[in-house]
Every structure is written in C-alpha cells, then in structure tokens.
Write an enzyme that holds these catalytic residues in place. Structure first.
Site, PDB file in Angstrom:
ATOM      1  N   GLU A 287      -4.114  -8.923   8.809  1.00 28.61           N
ATOM      2  CA  GLU A 287      -4.880  -7.682   8.669  1.00 28.61           C
ATOM      3  C   GLU A 287      -4.977  -6.915   9.980  1.00 28.61           C
ATOM      4  OE1 GLU A 287      -5.584  -6.236   6.063  1.00 28.61           O
ATOM      5  OE2 GLU A 287      -5.321  -7.826   4.587  1.00 28.61           O
TER       6      GLU A 287
ATOM      7  N   TYR B 277     -13.128  -2.328   7.450  1.00 29.24           N
ATOM      8  CA  TYR B 277     -12.025  -2.658   6.563  1.00 29.24           C
ATOM      9  C   TYR B 277     -11.624  -4.134   6.664  1.00 29.24           C
ATOM     10  CZ  TYR B 277      -7.402  -3.640   5.066  1.00 29.24           C
ATOM     11  OH  TYR B 277      -6.345  -4.268   4.480  1.00 29.24           O
TER      12      TYR B 277
ATOM     13  N   ASP C 249      -8.940   1.154   2.987  1.00 27.56           N
ATOM     14  CA  ASP C 249      -7.977   1.645   3.981  1.00 27.56           C
ATOM     15  C   ASP C 249      -7.392   2.965   3.496  1.00 27.56           C
ATOM     16  OD1 ASP C 249      -6.488   0.858   1.841  1.00 27.56           O
ATOM     17  OD2 ASP C 249      -4.871   0.032   3.046  1.00 27.56           O
TER      18      ASP C 249
END
Length: 350
Positions: A39, A122, A140
């Site tokens: 991520e 996020y 996102d």
DNA sequence: AATACGGGGAG
DNA sequence: CTCCCAGTATT
C-alpha cells in the site's frame, strides 16, 4: 441519498470481483506486513510500476525486523526510481516503531495505524480491511472516481472536505462481510473498467444498472477536479566530472526534493562553457579536457528542470562533501531518475 | 486550505 | 505536451 445509490454496489461488485480480480503478489500471500509495504508503494503509483519493486523489497527485507535493521543506503537504492522517497524513509521509521513499541506486531486500530509515519487515512483503511477484516473504507483516487460517477456527484474530489464526504458515503455503503475484498474490488474496478482517462467500459461494469453518470452520459466529465497550479521552471547546469575512472557525486540535503539521494554537482542557471570553467575554478578543480555538452529535461509534479550538462575531465578534489566514486560504487548509490541521461553518459565514457 | 513531494504510462 | 495514478506530511 448518495449512500442509498452506493449501497446497491456491494453485492454485484463482489460477484464481479470474484471473477475478474487481478492476481497480484501481495494478494497471493496476505500478511499485515505485505499489505502495508504494497500500500505504501502504491501511493500515487501504478500497479505495473510497483510490481518489480515489491518483489525485490520482500526478498531484501522479508520482515518488519529486517526492515528496521536495514542499511538505509541499501533501502534507498532499492527504492531508486519509484519516487516519493520519504515513503521509504517513513517505512523504515515505522518499522522501528513497530519493533520497539509493538513487539514487531501491527496495531489493529485506525488511531494507532495513522499515528505511524507514512500511514494516513487511506493506508490505514486498506490495512485494517485487507489484513484484519475490519469494515473501514479505503478511499483513493479510484474510489473517488467511481463514487463520483455512480452518484453523479459534482463535488470537487481534490477538495479535502469533499473527500471526507465521499469517505462517509463509502463507509455507509461498504460490505460488512467482506470489507477487504470490497475495498480491493473498488480499486480493480477503477483500474480496469471505470477508467480515469478515455471512455470507461460501462458495458462491463457491475454498477451499470444504477450509475447516475452513465444514465446522464457524463462519465467523461466526472469526477470534477479543480484546476491545478502551474509548475515553475528551474534551470540547472550539471557537471559530469571525471577524475580517472571516478566521477564526482554529492548527497542532497536530508529534507526537501529528492532528500538524501545522490546527484552530480550542479548550480542554478544555464552557464556557458566560460562561466562553467569559472565555476570549476571556484570549486578548486582544474578542467583538463571538455568532453561534451548535453541538455536534459525532467518534469516533477510541481517543478520542471531544464538542465545543461558538461562532461569534463578534471584535476583536483573539489569541495570536501564531494564523493569521487567509480562505477562499482556509483551502482550502490541511489541517484534520481532526473539525472538518468547523465548517468548513462558517464557509463558510456567508461 | 494550500503546497511539497517522483516518476511513468496513456492519450 | 497533459493528465493522473491503491496519498501523506507540513505549513
């Protein structure tokens, strides 16, 4: 209202995902560590760009402890070319916090995760949903685009307060049973069907039946994004200095653009050869042969570099903070892509 | 609220 | 060229 529209999405989306989901290395074997690293790498970065980096990263630093103990120069070299280098530094800072304060384990709360460097709204949602099965949204660029189109919202998605609104809609609409799959399904749909540029493939979309943008035929005009500021242009003169087999490098400051990375000595402005010679004199190096003049351009998000380069053979050591490195040593240093053309030129001159 | 922070692929 | 991507930190 918008929540009601979006709530129709979960079931068809998950069914679509079970058939069309992308096979990705961080999905084949799921762990909080792998989810976290992937991520971070994927922030503002396409999947295709991340793939080779993720594989190499996992081989080099297979665990939180390995990352915490890693040589930072080696870490930056591994990150070379991926961009946003503070991500790599923050990754290691967080790994050290995890090791020292959490026994090498990941905390499982939004508050504790977002307190770690490099983990924001996020990424916390992504880790909590994917690795821990918690129903927390991960909003996102893909999700903003999908949500704006499906609801037909004209809210500016670049505005922070609007992002909060979208996040609350997604929180209300998300699957409680399969939160990780739901969040990843949104990303896959955004990346492969609800495309950012050009025409989205609405015929293949599980939201096709209730998407407001599709009904109104305004897919291409959503989401709304406020115009961004113009980037400034900076002119640089870069020196590719050779002393035998070695070339001069220096390390950038540890804050700001390309923090801590290595670069060839340069000065502001576009210097003529005569002015460049004067600059070399000020540095205390003596040109013995002017090899070549080059030009290169590099465009960052917010600034454009117009570079002039001089390849020069010299005598003298120059300032004390310069490193005279031969090819083998240069290969271990992280040198930004902005200098790619010059790096290649030096290699050519070997 | 605005700005800094990379790099690359697609149109 | 422009746009934008599995965003975050700082001011």
């Amino acid at each position: 209202m918008e929540e009601q529209i979006l709530k129709q999405l979960a079931q068809p989306l998950l069914a679509w995902y079970d058939i069309h989901r992308r096979i990705l290395p961080w999905r084949e074997e799921v762990s909080p560590y792998r989810t976290w690293v992937s991520e971070i790498m994927l922030q503002q970065t396409r999947v295709a760009a991340v793939l080779p980096y993720f594989q190499r990263f996992m081989e080099a630093f297979p665990t939180v402890e390995a990352l915490a103990q890693a040589d930072t120069e080696r870490l930056m070299k591994l990150w070379e070319g991926l961009g946003y280098y503070s991500r790599a530094r923050n990754l290691q800072k967080a790994a050290r916090i995890l090791t020292e304060q959490y026994g090498g384990r990941f905390p499982e709360t939004y508050r504790e995760l977002t307190a770690l460097p490099g983990i924001g709204d996020y990424t916390a949602g992504a880790i909590l949903s994917i690795a821990f099965g918690q129903a927390v949204p991960a909003v996102d660029g893909n999700v903003l685009r999908l949500a704006a189109r499906i609801t037909g919202s004209r809210l500016d998605v670049l505005d922070a307060k609007n992002r909060k609104i979208f996040r609350s809609w997604m929180a209300a609409a998300m699957s409680q049973e399969r939160p990780g799959a739901y969040n990843q399904a949104l990303m896959d749909l955004g990346a492969t069907v609800c495309l950012p540029s050009g025409a989205p493939l609405c015929g293949d979309c599980p939201a096709g039946d209730f998407c407001i943008a599709r009904q109104e035929g305004c897919q291409a005009r959503l989401p709304v994004r406020s115009p961004k500021r113009e980037k400034r242009t900076e002119h640089l003169t870069v020196f590719l200095l050779r002393r035998g087999a070695a070339a001069a490098l220096r390390q950038r400051p540890d804050t700001g653009l390309l923090a801590g990375l290595w670069e060839y000595p340069h000065v502001p402005g576009t210097l003529t050869e005569a002015e460049a010679a004067r600059q070399l004199q000020m540095w205390g190096v003596n040109p013995t042969k002017w090899r070549k003049k080059l030009s290169a351009r590099h465009i960052f998000t917010h600034v454009r570099w117009e570079m002039t380069g001089y390849v020069v053979e010299v005598d003298g050591l120059g300032p004390g903070d310069w490193l005279w490195a031969e090819a083998q040593q240069r290969e271990r240093l992280a040198i930004p892509s902005a200098f790619e053309k010059f790096t290649a030129e030096l290699k050519e001159g070997e």
